[in-house]
Motif scaffolding. Structure first.
Motif, PDB file in Angstrom:
ATOM      1  N   ALA A  31       0.848  -1.204   0.000  1.00  0.00           N
ATOM      2  CA  ALA A  31       0.000   0.000   0.000  1.00  0.00           C
ATOM      3  C   ALA A  31       0.878   1.247   0.000  1.00  0.00           C
ATOM      4  N   GLU A  32       0.263   2.399  -0.213  1.00  0.00           N
ATOM      5  CA  GLU A  32       0.950   3.695  -0.107  1.00  0.00           C
ATOM      6  C   GLU A  32       0.863   4.135   1.337  1.00  0.00           C
ATOM      7  N   GLY A  33       1.893   4.812   1.820  1.00  0.00           N
ATOM      8  CA  GLY A  33       1.788   5.346   3.183  1.00  0.00           C
ATOM      9  C   GLY A  33       3.140   5.584   3.807  1.00  0.00           C
ATOM     10  N   TYR A  34       3.118   5.735   5.101  1.00  0.00           N
ATOM     11  CA  TYR A  34       4.322   6.026   5.873  1.00  0.00           C
ATOM     12  C   TYR A  34       5.208   4.781   5.897  1.00  0.00           C
ATOM     13  N   LEU A  35       6.508   4.957   5.571  1.00  0.00           N
ATOM     14  CA  LEU A  35       7.431   3.821   5.495  1.00  0.00           C
ATOM     15  C   LEU A  35       8.440   3.887   6.638  1.00  0.00           C
ATOM     16  N   ALA A  36       9.074   2.760   6.936  1.00  0.00           N
ATOM     17  CA  ALA A  36      10.026   2.683   8.059  1.00  0.00           C
ATOM     18  C   ALA A  36      11.168   3.693   7.895  1.00  0.00           C
ATOM     19  N   SER A  37      11.498   4.039   6.644  1.00  0.00           N
ATOM     20  CA  SER A  37      12.596   4.984   6.403  1.00  0.00           C
ATOM     21  C   SER A  37      12.226   6.410   6.784  1.00  0.00           C
ATOM     22  N   GLY A  38      10.936   6.643   7.032  1.00  0.00           N
ATOM     23  CA  GLY A  38      10.484   8.005   7.314  1.00  0.00           C
ATOM     24  C   GLY A  38       9.876   8.650   6.080  1.00  0.00           C
ATOM     25  N   LEU A  39      10.115   8.028   4.903  1.00  0.00           N
ATOM     26  CA  LEU A  39       9.535   8.557   3.661  1.00  0.00           C
ATOM     27  C   LEU A  39       8.086   8.084   3.536  1.00  0.00           C
ATOM     28  N   THR A  40       7.382   8.679   2.569  1.00  0.00           N
ATOM     29  CA  THR A  40       6.008   8.276   2.315  1.00  0.00           C
ATOM     30  C   THR A  40       5.894   7.846   0.862  1.00  0.00           C
ATOM     31  N   GLY A  41       5.255   6.711   0.604  1.00  0.00           N
ATOM     32  CA  GLY A  41       5.105   6.240  -0.780  1.00  0.00           C
ATOM     33  C   GLY A  41       4.633   4.799  -0.810  1.00  0.00           C
ATOM     34  N   LYS A  42       4.776   4.181  -1.992  1.00  0.00           N
ATOM     35  CA  LYS A  42       4.306   2.801  -2.149  1.00  0.00           C
ATOM     36  C   LYS A  42       5.394   1.837  -1.692  1.00  0.00           C
ATOM     37  N   GLY A  43       5.074   0.938  -0.790  1.00  0.00           N
ATOM     38  CA  GLY A  43       6.062  -0.001  -0.285  1.00  0.00           C
ATOM     39  C   GLY A  43       5.668  -0.519   1.085  1.00  0.00           C
ATOM     40  N   ARG A  44       4.591   0.052   1.614  1.00  0.00           N
ATOM     41  CA  ARG A  44       4.109  -0.324   2.943  1.00  0.00           C
ATOM     42  C   ARG A  44       3.353  -1.658   2.835  1.00  0.00           C
ATOM     43  N   MET A  45       3.729  -2.630   3.659  1.00  0.00           N
ATOM     44  CA  MET A  45       3.050  -3.929   3.585  1.00  0.00           C
ATOM     45  C   MET A  45       1.538  -3.740   3.737  1.00  0.00           C
ATOM     46  N   GLU A  46       0.775  -4.440   2.916  1.00  0.00           N
ATOM     47  CA  GLU A  46      -0.685  -4.338   2.984  1.00  0.00           C
ATOM     48  C   GLU A  46      -1.163  -4.689   4.398  1.00  0.00           C
ATOM     49  N   GLU A  47      -2.241  -4.078   4.830  1.00  0.00           N
ATOM     50  CA  GLU A  47      -2.756  -4.328   6.187  1.00  0.00           C
ATOM     51  C   GLU A  47      -3.118  -5.811   6.337  1.00  0.00           C
ATOM     52  N   PRO A  48      -2.797  -6.414   7.493  1.00  0.00           N
ATOM     53  CA  PRO A  48      -3.081  -7.843   7.684  1.00  0.00           C
ATOM     54  C   PRO A  48      -4.539  -8.216   7.384  1.00  0.00           C
ATOM     55  N   GLU A  49      -5.484  -7.330   7.710  1.00  0.00           N
ATOM     56  CA  GLU A  49      -6.907  -7.630   7.438  1.00  0.00           C
ATOM     57  C   GLU A  49      -7.136  -7.802   5.933  1.00  0.00           C
ATOM     58  N   GLU A  50      -6.458  -6.966   5.135  1.00  0.00           N
ATOM     59  CA  GLU A  50      -6.609  -7.052   3.670  1.00  0.00           C
ATOM     60  C   GLU A  50      -5.959  -8.332   3.146  1.00  0.00           C
ATOM     61  N   ILE A  51      -4.814  -8.692   3.740  1.00  0.00           N
ATOM     62  CA  ILE A  51      -4.115  -9.925   3.321  1.00  0.00           C
ATOM     63  C   ILE A  51      -5.028 -11.131   3.589  1.00  0.00           C
ATOM     64  N   VAL A  52      -5.657 -11.125   4.749  1.00  0.00           N
ATOM     65  CA  VAL A  52      -6.561 -12.230   5.095  1.00  0.00           C
ATOM     66  C   VAL A  52      -7.712 -12.294   4.088  1.00  0.00           C
ATOM     67  N   LYS A  53      -8.232 -11.123   3.672  1.00  0.00           N
ATOM     68  CA  LYS A  53      -9.345 -11.113   2.702  1.00  0.00           C
ATOM     69  C   LYS A  53      -8.928 -11.760   1.374  1.00  0.00           C
ATOM     70  N   VAL A  54      -7.706 -11.428   0.911  1.00  0.00           N
ATOM     71  CA  VAL A  54      -7.214 -12.003  -0.356  1.00  0.00           C
ATOM     72  C   VAL A  54      -7.116 -13.527  -0.235  1.00  0.00           C
ATOM     73  N   ILE A  55      -6.589 -13.982   0.914  1.00  0.00           N
ATOM     74  CA  ILE A  55      -6.416 -15.430   1.103  1.00  0.00           C
ATOM     75  C   ILE A  55      -7.778 -16.122   1.210  1.00  0.00           C
ATOM     76  N   GLU A  56      -8.729 -15.472   1.903  1.00  0.00           N
ATOM     77  CA  GLU A  56     -10.066 -16.071   2.021  1.00  0.00           C
ATOM     78  C   GLU A  56     -10.739 -16.173   0.655  1.00  0.00           C
ATOM     79  N   ALA A  57     -10.575 -15.124  -0.164  1.00  0.00           N
ATOM     80  CA  ALA A  57     -11.177 -15.147  -1.510  1.00  0.00           C
ATOM     81  C   ALA A  57     -10.573 -16.291  -2.319  1.00  0.00           C
TER      82      ALA A  57
END
Ligand code: CTP
Length: 287
Positions: free
Chosen positions: A42-68
């Motif tokens: 996802a896009e958002g705040y990253l461990a480096s302090g920068l903001t952009g695409k690279g943030r691991m998808e939220e666990p709830e969303e990951i679970v939804k993909v696996i359930e589908a």
């Protein structure tokens, strides 16, 4: 990962420049082609302090993909599916045959994908050097079109669907010599060929309204018109058209590019993909 038999998902997390790097894109493409499902960051705040695409998808969303995926993976549960694959060999004598370049890869990918979705698969296979894919797959090995025809006629009545992916030889020698034909004693020879049974058409003639029949067409000219006439002639519900003129489609390749045409007139074209992913597209559209 290399020995994992289970479905694999990847949810990458990294800094934005790393994610954007072409080598990351190439590696992710390789994983996708191997059947791994990518859960995009996802896009958002990253461990480096920068903001952009690279943030691991939220666990709830990951679970939804696996359930589908788990819902889809049971989509063929309780279904029985016949798949034909590979070439047929028509013997001339004990050491020679007429054959074709089919590797069996597309048919084996289809059998594997049907089994992965919970189906009971009967794989009627011509001579190929491929292992039986994982899952509930019973392989019947045949050599000639006549043997494949007999196996399919025997198995089809109990099936919910049949996918005719084999490259069946259209002709067989009228006689097969019992002993090796010798050059010195025979000289010039003429082979008389007789037509083989059309397996797909035989199943089309006996299919019930509940059974689905899916055929393939490999064409060089007038692709669309030829595929449509094959669909009607063989009483198919769907025909999968792949063109020999396309560099990413055809015999022995690991990729394929197909258009699936339904008897109802509906059709869908897919981009070139690995044969595993093409198998998933064909099954999504037809079964
Ligand atoms: N097929 C079959 N039995 C045959 C020939 C073909 O079951 N004796 C099936 C193939 O598995 C495929 C479809 O019919 O699903 C179309 O095969 P193709 O070789 O393209 O068609 P043919 O009927 O052989 O026509 P032609 O070779 O003249 O294009």
């Amino acid at each position: 990962y290399l020995s994992a038999k289970a479905k694999v998902f990847v949810a990458p997390a990294m800094d934005l420049d790393m994610y954007r790097h072409p080598s990351t894109a190439r590696n992710l493409d390789t994983l996708r082609a191997d059947g791994v499902t990518l859960i995009e960051p996802a896009e958002g705040y990253l461990a480096s302090g920068l903001t952009g695409k690279g943030r691991m998808e939220e666990p709830e969303e990951i679970v939804k993909v696996i359930e589908a995926w788990m819902d889809a993976s049971a989509s063929l549960k309780g279904k029985k599916i016949l798949v034909t694959a590979g070439p047929t060999h028509e013997n001339i004598d004990p050491v020679r045959f007429i054959g074709n370049y089919s590797s069996g890869k597309m048919g084996y990918a289809l059998a594997g994908e049907c089994a992965a979705r919970g189906a009971e698969v009967c794989l009627v296979s011509g001579p190929v050097s491929l292992p039986v894919p994982d899952g509930d797959i019973r392989r019947i090995e045949v050599t000639s079109a006549a043997e494949m025809h007999a196996a399919c006629l025997r198995e089809f009545p109990g099936m919910d669907a049949a996918i005719m992916c084999a490259a069946v030889a259209d002709y067989a020698p009228a006689v097969c010599s019992d002993s090796k034909i010798k050059r010195e004693t025979t000289g010039e020879i003429t082979l008389r060929l007789v037509p083989n049974p059309d397996i797909a058409a035989s199943l089309g003639a006996i299919k019930t309204p509940e059974q689905k029949l899916i055929g393939f067409a490999l064409e060089t000219d007038n692709e669309h018109a030829n595929a449509l006439s094959k669909l009607r002639r063989k009483n198919l519900d769907f025909i999968v058209l792949n063109s020999l003129r396309d560099p990413l489609a055809g015999f022995g390749k690991d990729t394929n590019k197909v258009t699936v045409i339904a008897a109802t007139g509906e059709e869908k074209s897919f981009p070139a993909k690995s044969k595993t992913l093409v198998a998933a597209d064909i099954i999504d559209f037809t079964l």
